[in-house]
Motif scaffolding. Structure first.
Motif, PDB file in Angstrom:
ATOM      1  N   ALA A  60      11.660   1.201  65.804  1.00  0.00           N
ATOM      2  CA  ALA A  60      12.095   2.257  66.714  1.00  0.00           C
ATOM      3  C   ALA A  60      11.480   3.595  66.333  1.00  0.00           C
ATOM      4  CB  ALA A  60      13.622   2.347  66.709  1.00  0.00           C
ATOM      5  N   VAL A  61      11.402   3.868  65.031  1.00  0.00           N
ATOM      6  CA  VAL A  61      10.815   5.123  64.558  1.00  0.00           C
ATOM      7  C   VAL A  61       9.336   5.209  64.942  1.00  0.00           C
ATOM      8  CG1 VAL A  61      10.175   6.412  62.485  1.00  0.00           C
ATOM      9  CG2 VAL A  61      12.469   5.439  62.693  1.00  0.00           C
ATOM     10  N   LYS A  62       8.622   4.102  64.790  1.00  0.00           N
ATOM     11  CA  LYS A  62       7.206   4.096  65.158  1.00  0.00           C
ATOM     12  C   LYS A  62       7.007   4.400  66.640  1.00  0.00           C
ATOM     13  CE  LYS A  62       5.792   0.738  61.630  1.00  0.00           C
ATOM     14  NZ  LYS A  62       5.326  -0.662  61.397  1.00  0.00           N
ATOM     15  N   THR A  63       7.992   4.060  67.439  1.00  0.00           N
ATOM     16  CA  THR A  63       7.891   4.294  68.882  1.00  0.00           C
ATOM     17  C   THR A  63       8.268   5.718  69.254  1.00  0.00           C
ATOM     18  OG1 THR A  63       8.529   1.981  69.128  1.00  0.00           O
ATOM     19  CG2 THR A  63       8.537   3.300  71.119  1.00  0.00           C
ATOM     20  N   GLY A  64       8.879   6.453  68.325  1.00  0.00           N
ATOM     21  CA  GLY A  64       9.197   7.854  68.587  1.00  0.00           C
ATOM     22  C   GLY A  64      10.627   8.267  68.341  1.00  0.00           C
ATOM     23  N   ALA A  65      11.506   7.320  68.022  1.00  0.00           N
ATOM     24  CA  ALA A  65      12.892   7.683  67.727  1.00  0.00           C
ATOM     25  C   ALA A  65      12.954   8.449  66.409  1.00  0.00           C
ATOM     26  CB  ALA A  65      13.768   6.440  67.664  1.00  0.00           C
ATOM     27  N   ARG A  66      13.925   9.355  66.284  1.00  0.00           N
ATOM     28  CA  ARG A  66      14.125  10.131  65.062  1.00  0.00           C
ATOM     29  C   ARG A  66      15.328   9.560  64.316  1.00  0.00           C
ATOM     30  NH1 ARG A  66      15.521  15.544  66.378  1.00  0.00           N
ATOM     31  NH2 ARG A  66      15.995  14.992  68.525  1.00  0.00           N
ATOM     32  N   LEU A  67      15.092   9.027  63.144  1.00  0.00           N
ATOM     33  CA  LEU A  67      16.136   8.392  62.352  1.00  0.00           C
ATOM     34  C   LEU A  67      16.642   9.331  61.274  1.00  0.00           C
ATOM     35  CD1 LEU A  67      17.740   5.888  61.312  1.00  0.00           C
ATOM     36  CD2 LEU A  67      15.704   5.305  59.969  1.00  0.00           C
ATOM     37  N   MET A  68      17.969   9.459  61.181  1.00  0.00           N
ATOM     38  CA  MET A  68      18.599  10.195  60.088  1.00  0.00           C
ATOM     39  C   MET A  68      19.548   9.247  59.370  1.00  0.00           C
ATOM     40  SD  MET A  68      19.418  13.951  61.706  1.00  0.00           S
ATOM     41  CE  MET A  68      19.991  14.562  60.122  1.00  0.00           C
ATOM     42  N   GLU A  69      19.297   9.032  58.087  1.00  0.00           N
ATOM     43  CA  GLU A  69      20.121   8.142  57.286  1.00  0.00           C
ATOM     44  C   GLU A  69      21.148   8.945  56.495  1.00  0.00           C
ATOM     45  OE1 GLU A  69      16.062   5.783  56.310  1.00  0.00           O
ATOM     46  OE2 GLU A  69      17.781   5.271  55.021  1.00  0.00           O
ATOM     47  N   GLY A  70      22.232   8.272  56.082  1.00  0.00           N
ATOM     48  CA  GLY A  70      23.273   8.935  55.318  1.00  0.00           C
ATOM     49  C   GLY A  70      24.080   9.921  56.131  1.00  0.00           C
ATOM     50  N   VAL A  71      24.166   9.688  57.436  1.00  0.00           N
ATOM     51  CA  VAL A  71      24.914  10.573  58.339  1.00  0.00           C
ATOM     52  C   VAL A  71      26.077   9.790  58.930  1.00  0.00           C
ATOM     53  CG1 VAL A  71      24.828  12.014  60.406  1.00  0.00           C
ATOM     54  CG2 VAL A  71      22.837  11.901  58.877  1.00  0.00           C
ATOM     55  N   THR A  72      27.284  10.107  58.508  1.00  0.00           N
ATOM     56  CA  THR A  72      28.473   9.406  58.986  1.00  0.00           C
ATOM     57  C   THR A  72      29.077  10.155  60.162  1.00  0.00           C
ATOM     58  OG1 THR A  72      28.966   8.538  56.786  1.00  0.00           O
ATOM     59  CG2 THR A  72      30.772   8.571  58.374  1.00  0.00           C
ATOM     60  N   VAL A  73      29.081   9.533  61.317  1.00  0.00           N
ATOM     61  CA  VAL A  73      29.678  10.138  62.509  1.00  0.00           C
ATOM     62  C   VAL A  73      31.182   9.925  62.469  1.00  0.00           C
ATOM     63  CG1 VAL A  73      29.840   9.967  65.033  1.00  0.00           C
ATOM     64  CG2 VAL A  73      27.597   9.912  63.902  1.00  0.00           C
ATOM     65  N   THR A  74      31.931  11.001  62.679  1.00  0.00           N
ATOM     66  CA  THR A  74      33.389  10.934  62.586  1.00  0.00           C
ATOM     67  C   THR A  74      34.086  10.926  63.939  1.00  0.00           C
ATOM     68  OG1 THR A  74      33.422  13.345  62.306  1.00  0.00           O
ATOM     69  CG2 THR A  74      33.454  11.989  60.308  1.00  0.00           C
ATOM     70  N   GLY A  75      33.402  11.373  64.979  1.00  0.00           N
ATOM     71  CA  GLY A  75      34.063  11.366  66.282  1.00  0.00           C
ATOM     72  C   GLY A  75      33.228  12.039  67.354  1.00  0.00           C
ATOM     73  N   PRO A  76      33.720  11.998  68.594  1.00  0.00           N
ATOM     74  CA  PRO A  76      32.982  12.593  69.704  1.00  0.00           C
ATOM     75  C   PRO A  76      33.263  14.078  69.870  1.00  0.00           C
ATOM     76  CG  PRO A  76      34.955  11.514  70.528  1.00  0.00           C
ATOM     77  CD  PRO A  76      34.930  11.288  69.047  1.00  0.00           C
ATOM     78  N   VAL A  77      32.305  14.773  70.448  1.00  0.00           N
ATOM     79  CA  VAL A  77      32.506  16.136  70.934  1.00  0.00           C
ATOM     80  C   VAL A  77      32.657  16.042  72.446  1.00  0.00           C
ATOM     81  CG1 VAL A  77      31.504  18.432  71.163  1.00  0.00           C
ATOM     82  CG2 VAL A  77      31.129  17.115  69.065  1.00  0.00           C
ATOM     83  N   LEU A  78      33.768  16.541  72.985  1.00  0.00           N
ATOM     84  CA  LEU A  78      34.068  16.391  74.395  1.00  0.00           C
ATOM     85  C   LEU A  78      33.947  17.721  75.126  1.00  0.00           C
ATOM     86  CD1 LEU A  78      37.216  14.057  74.213  1.00  0.00           C
ATOM     87  CD2 LEU A  78      34.801  13.421  74.367  1.00  0.00           C
ATOM     88  N   ASP A  79      33.468  17.650  76.339  1.00  0.00           N
ATOM     89  CA  ASP A  79      33.430  18.815  77.212  1.00  0.00           C
ATOM     90  C   ASP A  79      34.850  19.169  77.634  1.00  0.00           C
ATOM     91  OD1 ASP A  79      31.647  20.597  79.131  1.00  0.00           O
ATOM     92  OD2 ASP A  79      33.265  19.749  80.348  1.00  0.00           O
ATOM     93  N   ASP A  80      35.228  20.416  77.505  1.00  0.00           N
ATOM     94  CA  ASP A  80      36.602  20.826  77.782  1.00  0.00           C
ATOM     95  C   ASP A  80      37.017  20.578  79.220  1.00  0.00           C
ATOM     96  OD1 ASP A  80      36.964  21.662  75.185  1.00  0.00           O
ATOM     97  OD2 ASP A  80      36.362  23.739  75.591  1.00  0.00           O
ATOM     98  N   ARG A  81      36.092  20.697  80.145  1.00  0.00           N
ATOM     99  CA  ARG A  81      36.452  20.565  81.559  1.00  0.00           C
ATOM    100  C   ARG A  81      36.416  19.120  82.056  1.00  0.00           C
ATOM    101  NH1 ARG A  81      32.588  24.741  84.511  1.00  0.00           N
ATOM    102  NH2 ARG A  81      31.141  23.741  83.064  1.00  0.00           N
ATOM    103  N   SER A  82      35.342  18.396  81.719  1.00  0.00           N
ATOM    104  CA  SER A  82      35.162  17.058  82.280  1.00  0.00           C
ATOM    105  C   SER A  82      35.693  15.941  81.382  1.00  0.00           C
ATOM    106  CB  SER A  82      33.679  16.802  82.548  1.00  0.00           C
ATOM    107  OG  SER A  82      32.954  16.737  81.324  1.00  0.00           O
TER     108      SER A  82
END
Length: 439
Positions: free
Chosen positions: A141-163
């Motif tokens: 995927a990286v060779k195709t152009g995706a940007r990979l970040m390792e060691g990054v733990t996602v904790t939750g979503p960021v939501l739009d206040d209105r929608s």
């Protein structure tokens, strides 16, 4: 057989600096990427590969660092092999071990079933440990152009206040990343889906897999071997054991069990695997002294056990959406396939000229998945419910295994390996999948 070469060093690609209004689409605004994919397993990396191939800016976030271990049988059916070939992964490189088919042991019988000759799929399977399999797919995927970040733990979503739509994710180290669409590829315990209010369906089967590795002469085998009789005392359990040669002097040995048995909650899975290994021939070497890794286990979410697969800017792929085949516990093929399907729909949606057009396209994703897998997964649910009854499991093992033609049909059915216009068995399986209610 080939022997794995030294594993490549992991690499981390840090997001490049970019103008807030860069590119042709000024509506991107303050987004860090067009799409954020959370999880660089087979599902997430496949999604990132196809999104990047479509020209989108993709940020792939992985909580661990490669190489890393993952509980798995390490066996790849022709369905999974096809996905690797589609992505251009070099499966002729050192470390990929080919197999001809499935060796089935049960009911006092032992026989070999070659993978079917089909137009849609190759006629061979592979074995590759998850220690570096995921890294290989992510690197593609990286060779195709995706940007990979390792060691990054996602904790939750960021939501739009209105929608209430997801517009990004937060991480354990306090960072926030924003995107126009977010893909949850963070596995069975997906924090993103839970953060969006999506919980597991209790009416879907779950499985448990436990496995370890042994130094063993069984490391070099042309067939994946499955044992269809798992006993807990006098009780025949729904599931199977496996011995998959890794080709490097070790064999992956494990068990897969379904929760459709009354005994499911009371079983010590690791102890069951130890007892099963002790029943194997002594010259195979399945002993504590020859064990090269601890016994580890993982849950297997099956038959779309988390729905809907799209809600308010979030798409679920792979295990996060319960895309494991209930017939055989296979997950990698469906992880990569759902990643590809999600990427195609996202790419189409982001070409839309209005927010309403984009949302309408994204909302088609659950229907596309149900059209592709829904009926088949329903058949699988019925199957696992039936074999959860010991009498049914015993009858099938004793009376089905002695019939080679029936077993070849079963191989196609359980592996979901058919052509659209194939032989009589293909037509029967395809017709049953079409008429069964979608999962």
């Amino acid at each position: 057989m080939t022997v794995p070469a030294a594993r490549p060093q992991a690499q981390e690609l840090v997001p490049r600096e970019r103008s807030r209004q860069s590119g042709a689409d000024a509506t991107r605004g303050t987004a860090d990427a067009d799409v954020i994919v959370v999880g660089a397993g087979p599902a997430g990396s496949a999604a990132a590969f196809y999104l990047a191939q479509a020209g989108l800016d993709v940020l792939l976030l992985e909580k661990t660092r490669f190489p890393r271990e993952k509980v798995c049988g390490d066996g790849l059916t022709p369905r999974a092999v096809k996905q690797l070939l589609n992505m251009g992964v070099d499966i002729d490189a050192p470390g990929w071990v080919r197999n001809k088919g499935l060796r089935v042991v049960g009911g006092g019988l032992r026989f070999e079933l070659d993978w079917p000759q089909l137009e849609r799929f190759p006629d061979f399977g592979l074995v590759r440990t998850r220690q570096d399999f995921d890294q290989i797919v992510a690197a593609t995927a990286v060779k195709t152009g995706a940007r990979l970040m390792e060691g990054v733990t996602v904790t939750g979503p960021v939501l739009d206040d209105r929608s209430g739509h997801i517009v990004g994710v937060t991480t354990k180290d306090g960072r926030t990343f924003r995107a126009r669409v977010v893909v949850a590829a963070d596995g069975n315990s997906t924090r993103l889906a839970l953060g969006m209010g999506l919980h597991k369906r209790e009416d879907r089967p779950m499985g448990v897999a436990v496995r370890t590795y042994f130094e063993s002469p069984r490391h070099d085998d042309d067939y994946l071997e499955t044992w269809l009789e798992l006993w807990d005392g006098d009780t025949l359990l729904p599931g199977y054991g496996w011995v998959f040669g890794v080709g490097d002097g070790t064999a992956n040995v494990g068990l897969g069990l379904l929760n459709t048995s009354a005994q499911f909650k009371n079983i010590d899975y690791r102890d069951l695997l130890r007892r099963w290994c002790r029943s194997m021939p002594a010259d195979w070497g399945f002993t504590e002294e020859n064990m090269t890794a601890p016994i580890r286990g993982a849950a297997l979410p099956m038959a779309f056990n988390r729905q809907p697969h799209y809600t308010r800017g979030l798409m679920l792929v792979g295990d996060s959406g319960g895309s494991i085949n209930p017939f055989n516990g296979e997950g990698i093929a469906y992880a990569m396939e759902t990643g590809e399907i999600a990427a195609e729909i996202i790419a189409k949606a982001l070409r839309g000229t209005t927010p309403a057009q984009r949302e309408r396209t994204l909302r088609a994703y659950p229907r596309v998945l149900k059209d592709a897998y829904g009926g088949y997964f329903t058949l699988g649910r019925w199957f696992v419910e039936a074999i959860g009854k010991p009498g049914v499991m015993r009858f099938g093992t004793r009376h089905g295994l002695p019939h080679p033609r029936l077993m070849r049909f079963a191989l196609k059915l359980l592996g979901n390996l058919t052509d659209r216009r194939g032989d009589a068995s293909d037509k029967i399986i395809n017709a049953l999948s079409k008429v069964a209610p979608p999962a």
